[in-house]
Design an enzyme around this catalytic site. Structure first.
Site, PDB file in Angstrom:
ATOM      1  N   LYS A   1     -11.152  -2.939  -3.345  1.00 54.76           N
ATOM      2  CA  LYS A   1     -12.095  -1.838  -3.519  1.00 54.76           C
ATOM      3  C   LYS A   1     -11.376  -0.510  -3.697  1.00 54.76           C
ATOM      4  CE  LYS A   1     -13.764  -2.598   0.997  1.00 54.76           C
ATOM      5  NZ  LYS A   1     -12.662  -2.549   1.964  1.00 54.76           N
TER       6      LYS A   1
ATOM      7  N   LYS B   1       0.817  -1.221   0.000  1.00 54.42           N
ATOM      8  CA  LYS B   1       0.000   0.000   0.000  1.00 54.42           C
ATOM      9  C   LYS B   1       0.849   1.268   0.000  1.00 54.42           C
ATOM     10  CE  LYS B   1      -4.422  -1.633   1.408  1.00 54.42           C
ATOM     11  NZ  LYS B   1      -5.642  -1.452   2.125  1.00 54.42           N
TER      12      LYS B   1
ATOM     13  N   LYS C   1      -4.390  -8.684  -6.367  1.00 53.76           N
ATOM     14  CA  LYS C   1      -5.654  -8.927  -5.680  1.00 53.76           C
ATOM     15  C   LYS C   1      -6.728  -7.917  -6.115  1.00 53.76           C
ATOM     16  CE  LYS C   1      -6.490  -7.397  -1.389  1.00 53.76           C
ATOM     17  NZ  LYS C   1      -7.886  -6.972  -1.302  1.00 53.76           N
TER      18      LYS C   1
HETATM   19  P1  ATP Z   1      -8.690  -2.006   0.457  1.00 54.56           P
HETATM   20  O1  ATP Z   1      -8.256  -2.014  -0.980  1.00 54.56           O
HETATM   21  O2  ATP Z   1      -9.148  -0.664   0.942  1.00 54.56           O
HETATM   22  O3  ATP Z   1      -7.698  -2.657   1.387  1.00 54.56           O
HETATM   23  P2  ATP Z   1     -10.139  -4.483   0.281  1.00 54.56           P
HETATM   24  O4  ATP Z   1     -10.966  -4.744  -0.924  1.00 54.56           O
HETATM   25  O5  ATP Z   1      -8.805  -5.150   0.376  1.00 54.56           O
HETATM   26  O6  ATP Z   1     -10.009  -2.912   0.468  1.00 54.56           O
HETATM   27  P3  ATP Z   1     -10.650  -4.904   3.096  1.00 54.56           P
HETATM   28  O7  ATP Z   1     -11.646  -4.076   3.825  1.00 54.56           O
HETATM   29  O8  ATP Z   1      -9.205  -4.561   3.262  1.00 54.56           O
HETATM   30  O9  ATP Z   1     -11.029  -4.880   1.537  1.00 54.56           O
HETATM   31  O10 ATP Z   1     -10.849  -6.433   3.470  1.00 54.56           O
HETATM   32  C1  ATP Z   1     -12.108  -6.934   3.965  1.00 54.56           C
HETATM   33  C2  ATP Z   1     -12.134  -8.443   3.867  1.00 54.56           C
HETATM   34  O11 ATP Z   1     -12.241  -8.828   2.485  1.00 54.56           O
HETATM   35  C3  ATP Z   1     -10.873  -9.141   4.392  1.00 54.56           C
HETATM   36  O12 ATP Z   1     -11.274 -10.344   5.059  1.00 54.56           O
HETATM   37  C4  ATP Z   1     -10.094  -9.459   3.159  1.00 54.56           C
HETATM   38  O13 ATP Z   1      -9.226 -10.565   3.329  1.00 54.56           O
HETATM   39  C5  ATP Z   1     -11.226  -9.773   2.196  1.00 54.56           C
HETATM   40  N1  ATP Z   1     -10.796  -9.543   0.811  1.00 54.56           N
HETATM   41  C6  ATP Z   1     -10.393  -8.351   0.277  1.00 54.56           C
HETATM   42  N2  ATP Z   1     -10.080  -8.492  -1.013  1.00 54.56           N
HETATM   43  C7  ATP Z   1     -10.281  -9.814  -1.302  1.00 54.56           C
HETATM   44  C8  ATP Z   1     -10.113 -10.586  -2.485  1.00 54.56           C
HETATM   45  N3  ATP Z   1      -9.693 -10.022  -3.611  1.00 54.56           N
HETATM   46  N4  ATP Z   1     -10.409 -11.897  -2.438  1.00 54.56           N
HETATM   47  C9  ATP Z   1     -10.855 -12.482  -1.284  1.00 54.56           C
HETATM   48  N5  ATP Z   1     -11.022 -11.806  -0.138  1.00 54.56           N
HETATM   49  C10 ATP Z   1     -10.737 -10.484  -0.139  1.00 54.56           C
HETATM   50 MG    MG Z   2      -7.543  -4.704   2.038  1.00 54.41          MG
END
Ligand code: ATP
Ligand code: MG
Length: 344
Positions: free
Chosen positions: A207, A121, A204
């Site tokens: 969002k 990040k 990955k």
């Molecule tokens: P950011 O990019 O702001 O970190 P994010 O999409 O990674 O957002 P988080 O809020 O960090 O979302 O993670 C919330 C949950 O979703 C966590 O349990 C994380 O492991 C899961 N998660 C996030 N992205 C994925 C993905 N691509 N596949 C499976 N699980 C995911």
């Molecule tokens: Mg995340």
């Protein structure tokens, strides 16, 4: 560190999601869908909208308020019942921030320097990153341990943070000679524990990714979902008949895992069905499946967002229940650490 816990802790699930943007298919398959399953199994479930984590990178205040409420709607639309699970936003329960400070004093610099999420990040701009982004895993340990949670369902990307949570619990228990914090079990299960970007099979789906084309949002309509899947990066080969045939084909593997997780079947069954066919046949089938599973969620989110006052009421009640669990654990932690409370 190998000290095993001796005390038996009652099974309690905790997990969180950041209101750092709109929910993605990755969040749904890796987290939300599994959160609902755990709740329906009758286990005590505590689910948190981790707004204090979101502000480790810049969030416009109006966007943050909206994203917090929309995330609450996403939880409920995905099957989280606020009567059976505790659903709240992190900043409303002070124990998270206070315990995180205590854990800042338990965790070691070297442990945090190894965290790959910070490196990903912060990228080349580590000196300009917030201190909060670096200390993020300590707050996450506090989120979990403030409830003495024993099991934490997450996506694969959070594995390293959960190992750190275990290390913090072990070191705290060891340093203070107590058996107070449980050594949590990560629960990383299913076909889609790491949904990849539709644009790059080595990255990955997130969002916060600047490219909207990289992800499917839970709020995307049927046309957007179909178009993103149609344009998803793939290779020219037909789908293999067995999973071994996915070696070196990250994008193909990703779409197969997504199909399997959405259909609640094993990836083996997907290749058994589509093996030998090209993406021209597979992508429309995947798009239909995704639309049929996600449209009801998106429609329900839209309906819930019509009544923001009701969402705020649900979060307020959740915060009260969460606070009732976390407050006594925080008080005991203060006592163990030797932080005296004056009774004037
Ligand atoms: P950011 O990019 O702001 O970190 P994010 O999409 O990674 O957002 P988080 O809020 O960090 O979302 O993670 C919330 C949950 O979703 C966590 O349990 C994380 O492991 C899961 N998660 C996030 N992205 C994925 C993905 N691509 N596949 C499976 N699980 C995911
Ligand atoms: Mg995340």
């Amino acid at each position: 560190m190998s000290d095993a816990p001796t005390k038996a802790f009652a099974q309690r699930i905790f997990s969180g999601i950041q209101p750092s943007g709109g929910l993605t298919l990755g969040n749904y398959l890796g987290a939300l869908k599994r959160f609902a399953v755990a709740q329906d199994e009758g286990i005590e479930t505590v689910y948190c909208i981790v707004d204090l984590h979101a502000i480790t990178v810049w969030q416009d205040p109006a966007n943050l308020r909206h994203a917090t409420r929309e995330l609450a709607a996403g939880f409920i639309a995905s099957g989280i019942d606020p009567a059976r699970s505790i659903l709240f936003n992190q900043s409303q329960v002070p124990a998270h921030a206070e315990l995180a400070w205590i854990f800042n004093c338990v965790a070691r610099m070297g442990w945090l320097r190894r965290m790959t999420q910070f490196k990903d990040k912060a990228g080349k701009h580590a000196e300009e990153a917030s201190v909060g982004l670096f200390a993020y895993p300590n707050l996450m340990a506090a989120d979990i341990l403030a409830y003495h949670a024993t099991h934490v369902p997450v996506g694969e990307d959070q594995k390293q943070h959960l190992e750190l949570t275990r290390d913090i619990a072990i070191k705290f228990n060891h340093d203070y000679g107590v058996d107070f914090f449980p050594v949590v079990e990560p629960v990383i299960e299913g076909a889609a524990t790491r949904v990849m970007s539709l644009r790059d099979g080595t990255k990955k789906m997130s969002k916060s990714d600047p490219s909207d084309q990289s992800r499917i949002n839970l709020t995307d309509d049927a046309d957007a979902i179909a178009s993103k899947i149609r344009k998803a990066r793939t290779d020219p080969e037909p789908l293999p008949e067995t999973l071994e045939g996915l070696e070196g084909r990250a994008e193909a593997r990703n779409l197969i895992n997504i199909y399997a997780a959405l259909a609640d079947i094993a990836p083996e069954e997907v290749v058994a069905e589509f093996g030998g066919q090209g993406f021209g046949a597979f992508k429309p089938a995947l798009a239909d499946l995704a639309v049929s599973k996600l449209s009801p969620i998106s429609a329900e989110m839209g309906r819930l967002m019509q009544d923001v006052a009701e969402i705020d009421r649900i979060l307020g009640q959740g915060a009260e229940r969460a606070n009732a669990l976390a407050e006594p654990i925080l008080m005991q932690t203060r006592e163990i650490v030797g932080l005296i409370r004056s009774r004037g």
